[in-house]
Design a protein around this motif. Structure first.
Motif, PDB file in Angstrom:
ATOM      1  N   GLY A  16     -35.801 -19.317   9.172  1.00  0.00           N
ATOM      2  CA  GLY A  16     -34.904 -20.117   8.348  1.00  0.00           C
ATOM      3  C   GLY A  16     -34.524 -19.398   7.069  1.00  0.00           C
ATOM      4  O   GLY A  16     -35.225 -18.496   6.607  1.00  0.00           O
ATOM      5  N   ILE A  17     -33.410 -19.782   6.506  1.00  0.00           N
ATOM      6  CA  ILE A  17     -32.967 -19.207   5.239  1.00  0.00           C
ATOM      7  C   ILE A  17     -33.770 -19.831   4.112  1.00  0.00           C
ATOM      8  O   ILE A  17     -33.838 -21.051   3.990  1.00  0.00           O
ATOM      9  CB  ILE A  17     -31.458 -19.447   5.043  1.00  0.00           C
ATOM     10  CG1 ILE A  17     -30.665 -18.714   6.125  1.00  0.00           C
ATOM     11  CG2 ILE A  17     -31.016 -18.987   3.658  1.00  0.00           C
ATOM     12  CD1 ILE A  17     -29.189 -19.034   6.136  1.00  0.00           C
ATOM     13  N   LEU A  43     -22.753 -19.632  -6.861  1.00  0.00           N
ATOM     14  CA  LEU A  43     -23.749 -19.163  -5.895  1.00  0.00           C
ATOM     15  C   LEU A  43     -24.993 -20.056  -5.782  1.00  0.00           C
ATOM     16  O   LEU A  43     -25.514 -20.222  -4.680  1.00  0.00           O
ATOM     17  CB  LEU A  43     -24.140 -17.718  -6.184  1.00  0.00           C
ATOM     18  CG  LEU A  43     -23.117 -16.680  -5.724  1.00  0.00           C
ATOM     19  CD1 LEU A  43     -23.524 -15.277  -6.184  1.00  0.00           C
ATOM     20  CD2 LEU A  43     -22.922 -16.706  -4.224  1.00  0.00           C
ATOM     21  N   PRO A  44     -25.497 -20.659  -6.853  1.00  0.00           N
ATOM     22  CA  PRO A  44     -26.639 -21.563  -6.668  1.00  0.00           C
ATOM     23  C   PRO A  44     -26.316 -22.748  -5.743  1.00  0.00           C
ATOM     24  O   PRO A  44     -27.165 -23.182  -4.970  1.00  0.00           O
ATOM     25  CB  PRO A  44     -26.966 -22.034  -8.088  1.00  0.00           C
ATOM     26  CG  PRO A  44     -26.490 -20.911  -8.955  1.00  0.00           C
ATOM     27  CD  PRO A  44     -25.243 -20.406  -8.285  1.00  0.00           C
ATOM     28  N   PHE A  45     -25.086 -23.243  -5.787  1.00  0.00           N
ATOM     29  CA  PHE A  45     -24.688 -24.333  -4.901  1.00  0.00           C
ATOM     30  C   PHE A  45     -24.577 -23.835  -3.461  1.00  0.00           C
ATOM     31  O   PHE A  45     -24.960 -24.525  -2.517  1.00  0.00           O
ATOM     32  CB  PHE A  45     -23.363 -24.946  -5.353  1.00  0.00           C
ATOM     33  CG  PHE A  45     -23.466 -25.634  -6.692  1.00  0.00           C
ATOM     34  CD1 PHE A  45     -24.062 -26.881  -6.802  1.00  0.00           C
ATOM     35  CD2 PHE A  45     -22.980 -25.025  -7.833  1.00  0.00           C
ATOM     36  CE1 PHE A  45     -24.167 -27.513  -8.036  1.00  0.00           C
ATOM     37  CE2 PHE A  45     -23.074 -25.644  -9.075  1.00  0.00           C
ATOM     38  CZ  PHE A  45     -23.671 -26.892  -9.178  1.00  0.00           C
ATOM     39  N   VAL A  46     -24.054 -22.627  -3.297  1.00  0.00           N
ATOM     40  CA  VAL A  46     -23.977 -22.005  -1.979  1.00  0.00           C
ATOM     41  C   VAL A  46     -25.383 -21.843  -1.410  1.00  0.00           C
ATOM     42  O   VAL A  46     -25.648 -22.159  -0.246  1.00  0.00           O
ATOM     43  CB  VAL A  46     -23.258 -20.639  -2.055  1.00  0.00           C
ATOM     44  CG1 VAL A  46     -23.338 -19.896  -0.747  1.00  0.00           C
ATOM     45  CG2 VAL A  46     -21.808 -20.823  -2.480  1.00  0.00           C
ATOM     46  N   GLU A  47     -26.291 -21.368  -2.251  1.00  0.00           N
ATOM     47  CA  GLU A  47     -27.674 -21.160  -1.821  1.00  0.00           C
ATOM     48  C   GLU A  47     -28.298 -22.473  -1.356  1.00  0.00           C
ATOM     49  O   GLU A  47     -28.907 -22.548  -0.289  1.00  0.00           O
ATOM     50  CB  GLU A  47     -28.479 -20.565  -2.969  1.00  0.00           C
ATOM     51  CG  GLU A  47     -29.929 -20.291  -2.609  1.00  0.00           C
ATOM     52  CD  GLU A  47     -30.698 -19.679  -3.765  1.00  0.00           C
ATOM     53  OE1 GLU A  47     -31.385 -18.684  -3.520  1.00  0.00           O
ATOM     54  OE2 GLU A  47     -30.594 -20.189  -4.905  1.00  0.00           O
ATOM     55  N   ARG A  48     -28.136 -23.524  -2.133  1.00  0.00           N
ATOM     56  CA  ARG A  48     -28.706 -24.826  -1.754  1.00  0.00           C
ATOM     57  C   ARG A  48     -28.138 -25.316  -0.432  1.00  0.00           C
ATOM     58  O   ARG A  48     -28.865 -25.836   0.412  1.00  0.00           O
ATOM     59  CB  ARG A  48     -28.437 -25.872  -2.836  1.00  0.00           C
ATOM     60  CG  ARG A  48     -29.381 -25.755  -3.975  1.00  0.00           C
ATOM     61  CD  ARG A  48     -29.213 -26.912  -4.941  1.00  0.00           C
ATOM     62  NE  ARG A  48     -29.092 -26.319  -6.260  1.00  0.00           N
ATOM     63  CZ  ARG A  48     -28.381 -26.803  -7.260  1.00  0.00           C
ATOM     64  NH1 ARG A  48     -27.707 -27.909  -7.111  1.00  0.00           N
ATOM     65  NH2 ARG A  48     -28.351 -26.192  -8.413  1.00  0.00           N
ATOM     66  N   GLY A  53     -28.759 -26.439   5.217  1.00  0.00           N
ATOM     67  CA  GLY A  53     -28.216 -26.318   6.567  1.00  0.00           C
ATOM     68  C   GLY A  53     -29.177 -25.635   7.511  1.00  0.00           C
ATOM     69  O   GLY A  53     -29.337 -26.036   8.658  1.00  0.00           O
ATOM     70  N   SER A  54     -29.832 -24.592   7.033  1.00  0.00           N
ATOM     71  CA  SER A  54     -30.805 -23.881   7.851  1.00  0.00           C
ATOM     72  C   SER A  54     -31.987 -24.793   8.184  1.00  0.00           C
ATOM     73  O   SER A  54     -32.470 -24.804   9.322  1.00  0.00           O
ATOM     74  CB  SER A  54     -31.288 -22.633   7.108  1.00  0.00           C
ATOM     75  OG  SER A  54     -32.300 -21.991   7.833  1.00  0.00           O
ATOM     76  N   ALA A  55     -32.459 -25.560   7.210  1.00  0.00           N
ATOM     77  CA  ALA A  55     -33.566 -26.475   7.445  1.00  0.00           C
ATOM     78  C   ALA A  55     -33.194 -27.539   8.464  1.00  0.00           C
ATOM     79  O   ALA A  55     -33.991 -27.893   9.348  1.00  0.00           O
ATOM     80  CB  ALA A  55     -34.007 -27.125   6.137  1.00  0.00           C
TER      81      ALA A  55
END
Length: 61
Positions: A16-17, A43-48, A53-55
């Motif tokens: 997972g990411i 980018l912090p919003f993209v990361e979240r 999504g990965s989870a």
């Protein structure tokens, strides 16, 4: 930008990411001529979103 920066995505032991290497992404963005202050905010919003999504995908399979 992220599709070309696959090495800046941190992957956990189960595949997972877990996050993004934000400093590396900002260096790449600067080299490509992207607006650094804008990316610092986005980018912090993209990361979240990527982590969430990965989870979700991990729990569905």
């Amino acid at each position: 930008m992220l599709t070309g920066a696959i090495g800046a995505i941190r992957i956990g032991p189960r595949g997972g990411i877990t996050g993004l290497d934000l400093p590396a992404l900002l260096i790449q963005a600067e080299a490509l001529g992207y607006d650094r202050p804008l990316l610092v905010r986005l980018l912090p919003f993209v990361e979240r979103g990527m982590v969430a999504g990965s989870a979700k995908v991990q729990t569905e399979t």
